[in-house]
Motif scaffolding. Structure first.
Motif, mmCIF file in Angstrom:
data_model
loop_
_atom_site.group_PDB
_atom_site.id
_atom_site.type_symbol
_atom_site.label_atom_id
_atom_site.label_comp_id
_atom_site.label_asym_id
_atom_site.label_seq_id
_atom_site.Cartn_x
_atom_site.Cartn_y
_atom_site.Cartn_z
ATOM 1 N N MET A 20 -15.137 42.557 45.657
ATOM 2 C CA MET A 20 -14.288 43.215 44.701
ATOM 3 C C MET A 20 -15.165 43.811 43.607
ATOM 4 O O MET A 20 -15.995 43.137 43.027
ATOM 5 C CB MET A 20 -13.290 42.196 44.129
ATOM 6 N N SER A 21 -14.956 45.078 43.323
ATOM 7 C CA SER A 21 -15.763 45.725 42.300
ATOM 8 C C SER A 21 -15.224 45.399 40.909
ATOM 9 O O SER A 21 -14.080 44.994 40.758
ATOM 10 C CB SER A 21 -15.755 47.242 42.525
ATOM 11 N N PRO A 22 -16.047 45.573 39.867
ATOM 12 C CA PRO A 22 -15.604 45.248 38.513
ATOM 13 C C PRO A 22 -14.417 46.084 38.045
ATOM 14 O O PRO A 22 -13.687 45.678 37.160
ATOM 15 C CB PRO A 22 -16.819 45.512 37.637
ATOM 16 N N THR A 23 -14.201 47.252 38.644
ATOM 17 C CA THR A 23 -13.083 48.099 38.228
ATOM 18 C C THR A 23 -11.781 47.750 38.930
ATOM 19 O O THR A 23 -10.739 48.251 38.570
ATOM 20 C CB THR A 23 -13.413 49.578 38.487
ATOM 21 N N THR A 24 -11.834 46.906 39.945
ATOM 22 C CA THR A 24 -10.629 46.509 40.660
ATOM 23 C C THR A 24 -9.827 45.532 39.820
ATOM 24 O O THR A 24 -10.353 44.544 39.334
ATOM 25 C CB THR A 24 -10.977 45.848 42.008
ATOM 26 N N ARG A 25 -8.535 45.838 39.661
ATOM 27 C CA ARG A 25 -7.667 44.989 38.868
ATOM 28 C C ARG A 25 -6.875 44.059 39.783
ATOM 29 O O ARG A 25 -6.411 44.460 40.840
ATOM 30 C CB ARG A 25 -6.712 45.839 38.050
ATOM 31 N N VAL A 26 -6.748 42.834 39.376
ATOM 32 C CA VAL A 26 -6.009 41.841 40.149
ATOM 33 C C VAL A 26 -4.546 41.911 39.751
ATOM 34 O O VAL A 26 -4.216 41.953 38.572
ATOM 35 C CB VAL A 26 -6.567 40.425 39.881
ATOM 36 N N ASP A 27 -3.688 41.948 40.734
ATOM 37 C CA ASP A 27 -2.246 41.926 40.471
ATOM 38 C C ASP A 27 -1.847 40.480 40.219
ATOM 39 O O ASP A 27 -1.755 39.669 41.138
ATOM 40 C CB ASP A 27 -1.491 42.504 41.662
ATOM 41 N N ARG A 28 -1.642 40.141 38.957
ATOM 42 C CA ARG A 28 -1.367 38.750 38.585
ATOM 43 C C ARG A 28 -0.055 38.261 39.163
ATOM 44 O O ARG A 28 0.065 37.101 39.531
ATOM 45 C CB ARG A 28 -1.364 38.603 37.075
ATOM 46 N N LEU A 29 0.937 39.130 39.231
ATOM 47 C CA LEU A 29 2.232 38.719 39.774
ATOM 48 C C LEU A 29 2.074 38.275 41.228
ATOM 49 O O LEU A 29 2.576 37.224 41.619
ATOM 50 C CB LEU A 29 3.243 39.848 39.652
ATOM 51 N N SER A 30 1.359 39.058 42.021
ATOM 52 C CA SER A 30 1.131 38.690 43.423
ATOM 53 C C SER A 30 0.336 37.401 43.537
ATOM 54 O O SER A 30 0.611 36.564 44.403
ATOM 55 C CB SER A 30 0.403 39.807 44.159
ATOM 56 N N LEU A 31 -0.635 37.223 42.665
ATOM 57 C CA LEU A 31 -1.444 36.011 42.676
ATOM 58 C C LEU A 31 -0.588 34.784 42.358
ATOM 59 O O LEU A 31 -0.646 33.773 43.067
ATOM 60 C CB LEU A 31 -2.587 36.135 41.678
ATOM 61 N N VAL A 32 0.233 34.877 41.326
ATOM 62 C CA VAL A 32 1.082 33.742 40.936
ATOM 63 C C VAL A 32 2.098 33.434 42.027
ATOM 64 O O VAL A 32 2.291 32.271 42.398
ATOM 65 C CB VAL A 32 1.777 34.022 39.586
ATOM 66 N N VAL A 33 2.735 34.457 42.570
ATOM 67 C CA VAL A 33 3.730 34.223 43.615
ATOM 68 C C VAL A 33 3.074 33.623 44.856
ATOM 69 O O VAL A 33 3.621 32.711 45.485
ATOM 70 C CB VAL A 33 4.481 35.528 43.947
ATOM 71 N N GLY A 34 1.883 34.085 45.196
ATOM 72 C CA GLY A 34 1.172 33.518 46.347
ATOM 73 C C GLY A 34 0.830 32.056 46.147
ATOM 74 O O GLY A 34 1.021 31.229 47.049
ATOM 75 N N VAL A 35 0.348 31.710 44.967
ATOM 76 C CA VAL A 35 0.040 30.305 44.663
ATOM 77 C C VAL A 35 1.305 29.460 44.699
ATOM 78 O O VAL A 35 1.308 28.340 45.216
ATOM 79 C CB VAL A 35 -0.676 30.191 43.299
ATOM 80 N N LEU A 36 2.401 29.996 44.191
ATOM 81 C CA LEU A 36 3.658 29.248 44.201
ATOM 82 C C LEU A 36 4.171 29.022 45.618
ATOM 83 O O LEU A 36 4.710 27.953 45.922
ATOM 84 C CB LEU A 36 4.704 29.967 43.350
ATOM 85 N N PHE A 37 3.994 30.002 46.498
ATOM 86 C CA PHE A 37 4.381 29.807 47.896
ATOM 87 C C PHE A 37 3.526 28.724 48.548
ATOM 88 O O PHE A 37 4.033 27.910 49.331
ATOM 89 C CB PHE A 37 4.276 31.113 48.686
ATOM 90 N N VAL A 38 2.254 28.706 48.241
ATOM 91 C CA VAL A 38 1.379 27.653 48.785
ATOM 92 C C VAL A 38 1.829 26.284 48.284
ATOM 93 O O VAL A 38 1.933 25.320 49.056
ATOM 94 C CB VAL A 38 -0.094 27.928 48.415
ATOM 95 N N LEU A 39 2.125 26.184 46.985
ATOM 96 C CA LEU A 39 2.598 24.906 46.433
ATOM 97 C C LEU A 39 3.929 24.487 47.042
ATOM 98 O O LEU A 39 4.145 23.303 47.326
ATOM 99 C CB LEU A 39 2.703 25.001 44.911
ATOM 100 N N ALA A 40 4.826 25.443 47.266
ATOM 101 C CA ALA A 40 6.106 25.118 47.902
ATOM 102 C C ALA A 40 5.874 24.617 49.324
ATOM 103 O O ALA A 40 6.517 23.657 49.765
ATOM 104 C CB ALA A 40 7.016 26.338 47.903
ATOM 105 N N GLY A 41 4.947 25.236 50.032
ATOM 106 C CA GLY A 41 4.627 24.774 51.380
ATOM 107 C C GLY A 41 4.060 23.370 51.382
ATOM 108 O O GLY A 41 4.403 22.545 52.249
ATOM 109 N N ILE A 42 3.217 23.064 50.405
ATOM 110 C CA ILE A 42 2.663 21.715 50.290
ATOM 111 C C ILE A 42 3.772 20.701 50.013
ATOM 112 O O ILE A 42 3.802 19.616 50.588
ATOM 113 C CB ILE A 42 1.568 21.671 49.203
ATOM 114 N N LEU A 43 4.707 21.063 49.125
ATOM 115 C CA LEU A 43 5.827 20.162 48.828
ATOM 116 C C LEU A 43 6.676 19.886 50.068
ATOM 117 O O LEU A 43 7.054 18.743 50.337
ATOM 118 C CB LEU A 43 6.702 20.752 47.715
ATOM 119 N N PHE A 44 6.975 20.931 50.841
ATOM 120 C CA PHE A 44 7.765 20.735 52.050
ATOM 121 C C PHE A 44 6.998 19.933 53.100
ATOM 122 O O PHE A 44 7.588 19.140 53.841
ATOM 123 C CB PHE A 44 8.228 22.074 52.616
#
Length: 64
Positions: free
Chosen positions: A1-25
């Motif tokens: 990832m280059s320094p000019t590439t911006r991370v989509d925080r919403l996608s990152l948070v939703v992805g982490v939340l899906f992983v946590l939901a999967g762990i809970l299930f």
């Protein structure tokens, strides 16, 4: 990832939340932790709040 590439925080948070939901299930399926409705409603509200906060947070600071 280059320094000019911006991370989509919403996608990152939703992805982490899906992983946590999967762990809970998974923990529920393995009888390590029992999921109950009175746990899921507050968790859903927390997740919704985190998603709203992540979508409102600026990706980088603005310079005047």
């Amino acid at each position: 990832m280059s320094p000019t590439t911006r991370v989509d925080r919403l996608s990152l948070v939703v992805g982490v939340l899906f992983v946590l939901a999967g762990i809970l299930f998974l923990l529920d399926a393995l009888d390590v932790w029992r999921l109950r409705v009175d746990y899921l409603v507050p968790l859903a509200l927390i997740v919704l709040g985190l998603v709203v906060l992540a979508s409102a947070w600026p990706l980088r600071s603005r310079r005047p």
